[in-house]
Structures are given as C-alpha cells and as structure tokens.
Design a protein around this motif. Sequence first.
Motif, PDB file in Angstrom:
ATOM      1  N   ALA A  80      -4.668   3.542 -19.151  1.00 50.96           N
ATOM      2  CA  ALA A  80      -5.199   2.679 -18.094  1.00 50.96           C
ATOM      3  C   ALA A  80      -4.603   3.110 -16.768  1.00 50.96           C
ATOM      4  O   ALA A  80      -3.387   3.268 -16.649  1.00 50.96           O
ATOM      5  CB  ALA A  80      -4.861   1.218 -18.379  1.00 50.96           C
ATOM      6  N   ILE A  81      -5.488   3.345 -15.797  1.00 56.38           N
ATOM      7  CA  ILE A  81      -5.006   3.612 -14.444  1.00 56.38           C
ATOM      8  C   ILE A  81      -4.998   2.268 -13.725  1.00 56.38           C
ATOM      9  O   ILE A  81      -6.038   1.618 -13.577  1.00 56.38           O
ATOM     10  CB  ILE A  81      -5.813   4.711 -13.714  1.00 56.38           C
ATOM     11  CG1 ILE A  81      -5.171   5.004 -12.350  1.00 56.38           C
ATOM     12  CG2 ILE A  81      -7.298   4.388 -13.603  1.00 56.38           C
ATOM     13  CD1 ILE A  81      -5.585   6.328 -11.737  1.00 56.38           C
ATOM     14  N   ALA A  82      -3.805   1.822 -13.387  1.00 57.78           N
ATOM     15  CA  ALA A  82      -3.628   0.463 -12.860  1.00 57.78           C
ATOM     16  C   ALA A  82      -3.353   0.509 -11.366  1.00 57.78           C
ATOM     17  O   ALA A  82      -2.486   1.254 -10.908  1.00 57.78           O
ATOM     18  CB  ALA A  82      -2.471  -0.220 -13.584  1.00 57.78           C
ATOM     19  N   GLU A  83      -4.111  -0.284 -10.646  1.00 56.41           N
ATOM     20  CA  GLU A  83      -3.883  -0.381  -9.202  1.00 56.41           C
ATOM     21  C   GLU A  83      -2.486  -0.938  -8.970  1.00 56.41           C
ATOM     22  O   GLU A  83      -2.080  -1.903  -9.601  1.00 56.41           O
ATOM     23  CB  GLU A  83      -4.947  -1.303  -8.592  1.00 56.41           C
ATOM     24  CG  GLU A  83      -4.942  -1.302  -7.091  1.00 56.41           C
ATOM     25  CD  GLU A  83      -6.195  -1.961  -6.523  1.00 56.41           C
ATOM     26  OE1 GLU A  83      -7.308  -1.555  -6.900  1.00 56.41           O
ATOM     27  OE2 GLU A  83      -6.043  -2.886  -5.714  1.00 56.41           O
ATOM     28  N   ILE A 103      -3.615  -6.796  -3.273  1.00 57.70           N
ATOM     29  CA  ILE A 103      -4.210  -8.095  -3.616  1.00 57.70           C
ATOM     30  C   ILE A 103      -4.549  -8.239  -5.099  1.00 57.70           C
ATOM     31  O   ILE A 103      -4.668  -9.345  -5.597  1.00 57.70           O
ATOM     32  CB  ILE A 103      -5.497  -8.384  -2.789  1.00 57.70           C
ATOM     33  CG1 ILE A 103      -6.419  -7.162  -2.773  1.00 57.70           C
ATOM     34  CG2 ILE A 103      -5.180  -8.892  -1.403  1.00 57.70           C
ATOM     35  CD1 ILE A 103      -7.833  -7.486  -2.348  1.00 57.70           C
ATOM     36  N   HIS A 104      -4.738  -7.124  -5.792  1.00 57.46           N
ATOM     37  CA  HIS A 104      -5.116  -7.229  -7.198  1.00 57.46           C
ATOM     38  C   HIS A 104      -3.934  -7.174  -8.165  1.00 57.46           C
ATOM     39  O   HIS A 104      -4.139  -7.122  -9.376  1.00 57.46           O
ATOM     40  CB  HIS A 104      -6.141  -6.140  -7.550  1.00 57.46           C
ATOM     41  CG  HIS A 104      -7.441  -6.321  -6.814  1.00 57.46           C
ATOM     42  ND1 HIS A 104      -7.967  -5.354  -6.002  1.00 57.46           N
ATOM     43  CD2 HIS A 104      -8.280  -7.373  -6.756  1.00 57.46           C
ATOM     44  CE1 HIS A 104      -9.100  -5.811  -5.467  1.00 57.46           C
ATOM     45  NE2 HIS A 104      -9.315  -7.034  -5.912  1.00 57.46           N
ATOM     46  N   LYS A 105      -2.731  -7.201  -7.629  1.00 55.61           N
ATOM     47  CA  LYS A 105      -1.544  -7.121  -8.501  1.00 55.61           C
ATOM     48  C   LYS A 105      -1.543  -8.224  -9.572  1.00 55.61           C
ATOM     49  O   LYS A 105      -1.320  -7.924 -10.750  1.00 55.61           O
ATOM     50  CB  LYS A 105      -0.256  -7.165  -7.680  1.00 55.61           C
ATOM     51  CG  LYS A 105       0.977  -6.861  -8.515  1.00 55.61           C
ATOM     52  CD  LYS A 105       2.238  -6.924  -7.692  1.00 55.61           C
ATOM     53  CE  LYS A 105       3.471  -6.557  -8.500  1.00 55.61           C
ATOM     54  NZ  LYS A 105       3.671  -7.343  -9.709  1.00 55.61           N
ATOM     55  N   PRO A 106      -1.834  -9.489  -9.177  1.00 57.76           N
ATOM     56  CA  PRO A 106      -1.826 -10.536 -10.224  1.00 57.76           C
ATOM     57  C   PRO A 106      -2.840 -10.274 -11.334  1.00 57.76           C
ATOM     58  O   PRO A 106      -2.551 -10.519 -12.508  1.00 57.76           O
ATOM     59  CB  PRO A 106      -2.172 -11.815  -9.450  1.00 57.76           C
ATOM     60  CG  PRO A 106      -1.793 -11.525  -8.027  1.00 57.76           C
ATOM     61  CD  PRO A 106      -2.056 -10.057  -7.831  1.00 57.76           C
ATOM     62  N   PHE A 107      -4.025  -9.741 -10.992  1.00 54.93           N
ATOM     63  CA  PHE A 107      -5.024  -9.423 -12.024  1.00 54.93           C
ATOM     64  C   PHE A 107      -4.496  -8.326 -12.937  1.00 54.93           C
ATOM     65  O   PHE A 107      -4.583  -8.427 -14.170  1.00 54.93           O
ATOM     66  CB  PHE A 107      -6.364  -8.987 -11.393  1.00 54.93           C
ATOM     67  CG  PHE A 107      -7.366  -8.490 -12.405  1.00 54.93           C
ATOM     68  CD1 PHE A 107      -8.185  -9.382 -13.091  1.00 54.93           C
ATOM     69  CD2 PHE A 107      -7.468  -7.131 -12.698  1.00 54.93           C
ATOM     70  CE1 PHE A 107      -9.091  -8.924 -14.048  1.00 54.93           C
ATOM     71  CE2 PHE A 107      -8.372  -6.665 -13.653  1.00 54.93           C
ATOM     72  CZ  PHE A 107      -9.183  -7.570 -14.324  1.00 54.93           C
ATOM     73  N   TYR A 118      -8.692   0.296 -10.070  1.00 55.37           N
ATOM     74  CA  TYR A 118      -8.242   1.438  -9.270  1.00 55.37           C
ATOM     75  C   TYR A 118      -9.474   2.026  -8.595  1.00 55.37           C
ATOM     76  O   TYR A 118     -10.460   2.319  -9.250  1.00 55.37           O
ATOM     77  CB  TYR A 118      -7.571   2.468 -10.177  1.00 55.37           C
ATOM     78  CG  TYR A 118      -6.706   3.466  -9.449  1.00 55.37           C
ATOM     79  CD1 TYR A 118      -5.351   3.248  -9.276  1.00 55.37           C
ATOM     80  CD2 TYR A 118      -7.273   4.631  -8.916  1.00 55.37           C
ATOM     81  CE1 TYR A 118      -4.554   4.169  -8.602  1.00 55.37           C
ATOM     82  CE2 TYR A 118      -6.480   5.548  -8.236  1.00 55.37           C
ATOM     83  CZ  TYR A 118      -5.126   5.311  -8.085  1.00 55.37           C
ATOM     84  OH  TYR A 118      -4.355   6.219  -7.420  1.00 55.37           O
ATOM     85  N   PRO A 119      -9.452   2.207  -7.260  1.00 57.61           N
ATOM     86  CA  PRO A 119     -10.684   2.659  -6.597  1.00 57.61           C
ATOM     87  C   PRO A 119     -11.000   4.136  -6.856  1.00 57.61           C
ATOM     88  O   PRO A 119     -10.118   4.916  -7.214  1.00 57.61           O
ATOM     89  CB  PRO A 119     -10.383   2.422  -5.111  1.00 57.61           C
ATOM     90  CG  PRO A 119      -8.902   2.460  -4.995  1.00 57.61           C
ATOM     91  CD  PRO A 119      -8.350   1.986  -6.310  1.00 57.61           C
ATOM     92  N   PRO A 120     -12.273   4.519  -6.625  1.00 54.53           N
ATOM     93  CA  PRO A 120     -12.665   5.909  -6.879  1.00 54.53           C
ATOM     94  C   PRO A 120     -12.482   6.802  -5.650  1.00 54.53           C
ATOM     95  O   PRO A 120     -13.363   7.566  -5.304  1.00 54.53           O
ATOM     96  CB  PRO A 120     -14.156   5.764  -7.244  1.00 54.53           C
ATOM     97  CG  PRO A 120     -14.599   4.570  -6.460  1.00 54.53           C
ATOM     98  CD  PRO A 120     -13.409   3.668  -6.303  1.00 54.53           C
ATOM     99  N   HIS A 153      -9.342 -12.133  -9.866  1.00 53.00           N
ATOM    100  CA  HIS A 153      -8.290 -13.127 -10.133  1.00 53.00           C
ATOM    101  C   HIS A 153      -7.713 -13.015 -11.552  1.00 53.00           C
ATOM    102  O   HIS A 153      -8.452 -12.761 -12.499  1.00 53.00           O
ATOM    103  CB  HIS A 153      -8.851 -14.545  -9.963  1.00 53.00           C
ATOM    104  CG  HIS A 153      -9.155 -14.902  -8.536  1.00 53.00           C
ATOM    105  ND1 HIS A 153      -8.206 -14.909  -7.547  1.00 53.00           N
ATOM    106  CD2 HIS A 153     -10.307 -15.267  -7.934  1.00 53.00           C
ATOM    107  CE1 HIS A 153      -8.751 -15.267  -6.400  1.00 53.00           C
ATOM    108  NE2 HIS A 153     -10.027 -15.485  -6.605  1.00 53.00           N
ATOM    109  N   PRO A 154      -6.410 -13.267 -11.697  1.00 47.29           N
ATOM    110  CA  PRO A 154      -5.802 -13.220 -13.036  1.00 47.29           C
ATOM    111  C   PRO A 154      -6.337 -14.312 -13.967  1.00 47.29           C
ATOM    112  O   PRO A 154      -6.258 -14.176 -15.190  1.00 47.29           O
ATOM    113  CB  PRO A 154      -4.310 -13.423 -12.773  1.00 47.29           C
ATOM    114  CG  PRO A 154      -4.229 -14.084 -11.430  1.00 47.29           C
ATOM    115  CD  PRO A 154      -5.411 -13.579 -10.647  1.00 47.29           C
TER     116      PRO A 154
END
Length: 264
Positions: A42-45, A49-53, A97-99, A241-242
Amino acid sequence: MPRQQHSWRLIFRRFLIVMCLAFAWTRVLPAQNQLPKFRVVAIAEKGGIHKPFVDAARVWLQQEAAADGFSIDYIEDTQKIDDKFLSQYQLFIQLNYPPYAWTPTAMAAFEKYIEQGKGGWIGFHHATLLGEFDGYPMWPWFSTFMGGIRFKTYIPDFATGTVHVEDPGHPAMKGLGSSFQIENEEWYTYDKSPRPNVHVLASVDEKSYAPPRSITMGDHPVVWTNENYKARNIYIFMGHHPELFQNSAFTTLFHNSILWAAHQ
Ligand SMILES: [Zn+2]
C-alpha cells in the motif's frame, strides 16, 4: 497395588499427556508458519488532511490481513517502486496517494504492472487528483487508466449522499444491496464522466446530497473498474474521513475489492 506398577502407570499417563501436547502443537505450528495467501503493498499518503483516513485504514487492513491471511507492506513515496519491487506483490493499494510526483522509474513499472496484469490495484479518493498540482504535470497514462478524466473540483464543506449500486453481480459489490449511504464526503467532480471508458459499479445520486450542494456533474460514477487493462483494478472515490471504517458498506466494498483484485 505394588509400588512398581503404580509408578509405571504414572509414567504412561505422563507419556500420553506429552503426546497429546505434541500433537496439539503440530496442529498449531503450520498455521503460525503458513505463508501469506498473497502479498499486498500500500502506498500511503503521508501526513496532511488525509492522515486520519490513512491511519484508520492501516488499523483496519491489519485486521483484514490477519483474517484473510495476506501480508501487507507500506511505502510512503515512490522511490522503491520498480519492476523487481512490484513483482513481490499481487495487489497494489493506492491509499489516498495522488498520481503525480512519482519517479519516472515508478511510473514505467506501475504502467507495466497494470497493463500486463502482474497484480491488481485498488485506488482511493486522491488517486483521481488528475491535473496540474504542486507544480507537477498531469500523468496522461493515469488519466486514461481512470477513464480519461481530469479532476475539476470538490465539495469542500462535505455532503451526505446516496450511492446506487449499478452492477450488483460484480464480486466487489457483493452484499451491498441496491444502495448505501456515505456520510460527509467531499464528492470530487471531473471534466467528464468516465462512463464511456470504464465499467461503472456505483454512482452517487447528486439529488440526494444533504445538505443540497450546487457542485454537481450530472452522471457521477464513484466506483468503477477499467476493463481495458489486464490487471483487475477498482477505483473507490470515497476516502476522506476515517469514519468510513465504521460504515459497513464501505468496509464490505474494500474487503470484496481486496479479495477480487488480488487474484488475477
Ligand atoms: Zn479528501
């Protein structure tokens, strides 16, 4: 009873207990040493802002990995991605993770992985952030992979919406019924619907937005797969959102998608 006979009986009883324990251990041992059924990366951002997700996804994926018998590794940038790295994995998850800002080697290896069906792919939310962002050009191959779309805008103050299942027969949609509710999403819009180029699995009913929102795109697919590529792939728009990990429709969709996409 002679003392001699008594102690022999005791020894025999102890022998039986030891044999039973040994047998029990051999039953447990293979389960512990069992190889994973498949391997996931998994490539994780990282942060933002998306850390909680992403954090909630990691917790959920850990439980999934244990329950379904797969292993999962994480990367937080594209530095390691090349043909050899990807060849270890049967599934690539793009966890928000953006492209863009991928290394040229990573882009080439990823394109090959998808085109040749070397593994499956599940992308969430930010995976369709297609356009010019943070000084990077759009990755045209990725836009085509996502149905030829370009990101337009989003609903920054969120809306709850009803998602309609369009293909209940697809393995990823198993158990979802005809529709489900997603709370407080950002609902991205694109320059056009990807529908002509992809197989749409679910779409959001913009009229169901609560509160009503004026940012709309009409036909609005939110879950789809592009059957023009050999890799089993699925894009799931939801992923801001998480709290999504408390929504059983979302976790069912994620679970189904893993088991479907990991098997080529
Ligand atoms: Zn978001």
